[in-house]
Motif scaffolding. Structure first.
Motif, PDB file in Angstrom:
ATOM      1  N   ARG A 230     -11.988   2.976   1.498  1.00  6.14           N
ATOM      2  CA  ARG A 230     -11.416   3.208   2.616  1.00  6.14           C
ATOM      3  C   ARG A 230     -12.534   3.150   3.726  1.00  6.14           C
ATOM      4  O   ARG A 230     -12.111   2.905   5.018  1.00  6.14           O
TER       5      ARG A 230
ATOM      6  N   HIS B 216      -5.978   7.135   6.448  1.00  5.85           N
ATOM      7  CA  HIS B 216      -6.848   7.236   5.825  1.00  5.85           C
ATOM      8  C   HIS B 216      -8.071   8.392   6.233  1.00  5.85           C
ATOM      9  O   HIS B 216      -7.812   8.303   8.019  1.00  5.85           O
ATOM     10  N   ASP B 217      -8.687   9.603   6.456  1.00  8.53           N
ATOM     11  CA  ASP B 217      -9.298   9.985   6.938  1.00  8.53           C
ATOM     12  C   ASP B 217     -10.661   9.458   7.280  1.00  8.53           C
ATOM     13  O   ASP B 217     -10.715   8.100   7.252  1.00  8.53           O
TER      14      ASP B 217
ATOM     15  N   ASP C 256      -8.512  13.996  10.692  1.00  3.32           N
ATOM     16  CA  ASP C 256      -8.974  13.903   9.155  1.00  3.32           C
ATOM     17  C   ASP C 256      -7.795  14.557   8.609  1.00  3.32           C
ATOM     18  O   ASP C 256      -7.022  16.000   9.351  1.00  3.32           O
TER      19      ASP C 256
ATOM     20  N   HIS D 197      -0.933  10.013   3.118  1.00  5.63           N
ATOM     21  CA  HIS D 197      -1.873   9.590   3.404  1.00  5.63           C
ATOM     22  C   HIS D 197      -2.346   9.044   1.643  1.00  5.63           C
ATOM     23  O   HIS D 197      -2.153   8.711   0.860  1.00  5.63           O
ATOM     24  N   ASN D 198      -4.204   8.398   2.848  1.00  7.80           N
ATOM     25  CA  ASN D 198      -5.018   7.726   1.264  1.00  7.80           C
ATOM     26  C   ASN D 198      -3.958   6.129   0.860  1.00  7.80           C
ATOM     27  O   ASN D 198      -4.539   6.082   0.078  1.00  7.80           O
ATOM     28  N   LYS D 199      -3.022   5.940   1.765  1.00  6.66           N
ATOM     29  CA  LYS D 199      -2.216   5.128   1.934  1.00  6.66           C
ATOM     30  C   LYS D 199      -2.788   3.325   3.196  1.00  6.66           C
ATOM     31  O   LYS D 199      -3.284   2.972   2.215  1.00  6.66           O
TER      32      LYS D 199
ATOM     33  N   ARG E  66       1.246  -1.106  -0.143  1.00  3.05           N
ATOM     34  CA  ARG E  66      -0.118  -0.291  -0.396  1.00  3.05           C
ATOM     35  C   ARG E  66       0.845   1.057   0.024  1.00  3.05           C
ATOM     36  O   ARG E  66       0.814   2.111  -0.332  1.00  3.05           O
TER      37      ARG E  66
ATOM     38  N   SER F  25     -11.906  12.007   1.320  1.00  2.00           N
ATOM     39  CA  SER F  25     -11.884  10.646   0.565  1.00  2.00           C
ATOM     40  C   SER F  25     -12.696   9.448   1.620  1.00  2.00           C
ATOM     41  O   SER F  25     -11.698   8.994   2.163  1.00  2.00           O
ATOM     42  N   TYR F  26     -14.299   9.102   1.074  1.00  2.00           N
ATOM     43  CA  TYR F  26     -14.107   7.976   2.155  1.00  2.00           C
ATOM     44  C   TYR F  26     -15.188   6.950   0.395  1.00  2.00           C
ATOM     45  O   TYR F  26     -16.173   7.032   0.363  1.00  2.00           O
ATOM     46  N   THR F  27     -13.963   6.278   0.377  1.00  2.00           N
ATOM     47  CA  THR F  27     -14.317   5.119  -0.826  1.00  2.00           C
ATOM     48  C   THR F  27     -15.135   4.548  -0.554  1.00  2.00           C
ATOM     49  O   THR F  27     -14.291   3.527   0.334  1.00  2.00           O
TER      50      THR F  27
END
Length: 229
Positions: A152, A89-90, A97, A84-86, A67, A147-149
């Motif tokens: 995530r 995450h938020d 965040d 971040h975002n690896k 990741r 970022s809430y995919t």
């Protein structure tokens, strides 16, 4: 001091956004410096410190290296996980965040918000599901870069389940609120805590993640229904 007594990190020691990995370093299951940690050292530390299966320890380790784009690296430092975002995450339960600045340092107020969801002094899956949805709603309202995919969401399901299934392995997958506070705020194993009596495997984590994600969806539907009314 014995090999696995708790010791606070020094000013130059590296730490990650993951309370459990930091706890393992603070107890010497991973290098206390948080530096130059190989895949095999991660696997050994997870097994010896938490009694997870070799398969689960290997998956978690290789996924982490992958990741952060270090899959072929011989070693990493714990703070490499702060990207971040690896891994970081938020909608974290213990860190702000990314949008709000410091997304790496423990936020005691967020942890208190989590602990307030206890049920009769215990933190369980329902506690974590409710605080997750509180955090999601807060971030949607105040974080314009949220970022809430689906990925995530899956990560946000995995983290509490790892805590409940591993740290709460001997207590019916529940954790006393005082013990969780010690783990999350001080990144140390609570007094009297012991690692899982039975090895924690992959299926326990996968089934737990499915269960808590289902509860996330239920809470979202309940909220949308209330708004519609």
């Amino acid at each position: 001091m014995s090999a696995h007594d708790w010791q606070a990190p020094g000013p130059h020691d590296k730490r990650s956004p993951c309370p459990v990995l930091n706890t393992l370093a603070n107890h010497g299951y991973l290098p206390r410096s948080g530096e130059n940690i190989s895949k095999s050292h991660f696997v050994k530390g997870l097994q010896e410190g938490l009694n997870v299966s070799s398969v689960l320890a290997t998956i978690l380790t290789y996924f982490g290296f992958f990741r952060i784009d270090k899959f072929f690296a011989k070693t990493i430092n714990l703070d490499d996980l702060n990207q971040h975002n690896k891994i970081e995450h938020d909608v974290s339960l213990t860190r702000k965040d990314f949008y709000f600045g410091d997304n790496h340092t423990i936020d005691p107020e967020l942890i208190d918000l989590l602990l307030n969801q206890n049920i009769d002094g215990k933190m369980n899956q329902e506690s974590f599901a409710k605080i997750h949805w509180i955090r999601v709603n807060n971030s949607k309202e105040f974080n314009p870069t949220l970022s809430y995919t689906a990925e995530r969401k899956m990560q946000s399901a995995g983290e509490p389940i790892l805590i409940l299934k591993i740290i709460g392995a001997n207590t019916n997958h529940e954790i006393d609120v005082e013990n969780l506070e010690i783990l999350l705020k001080h990144e140390r194993f609570p007094e009297g805590w012991r690692k899982a009596d039975k090895t924690v495997g992959v299926w326990a984590i996968i089934s737990g993640m499915r269960s808590i994600q289902k509860r996330y969806d239920q809470l979202e539907k309940e909220q949308n229904k209330q708004k519609a009314n």
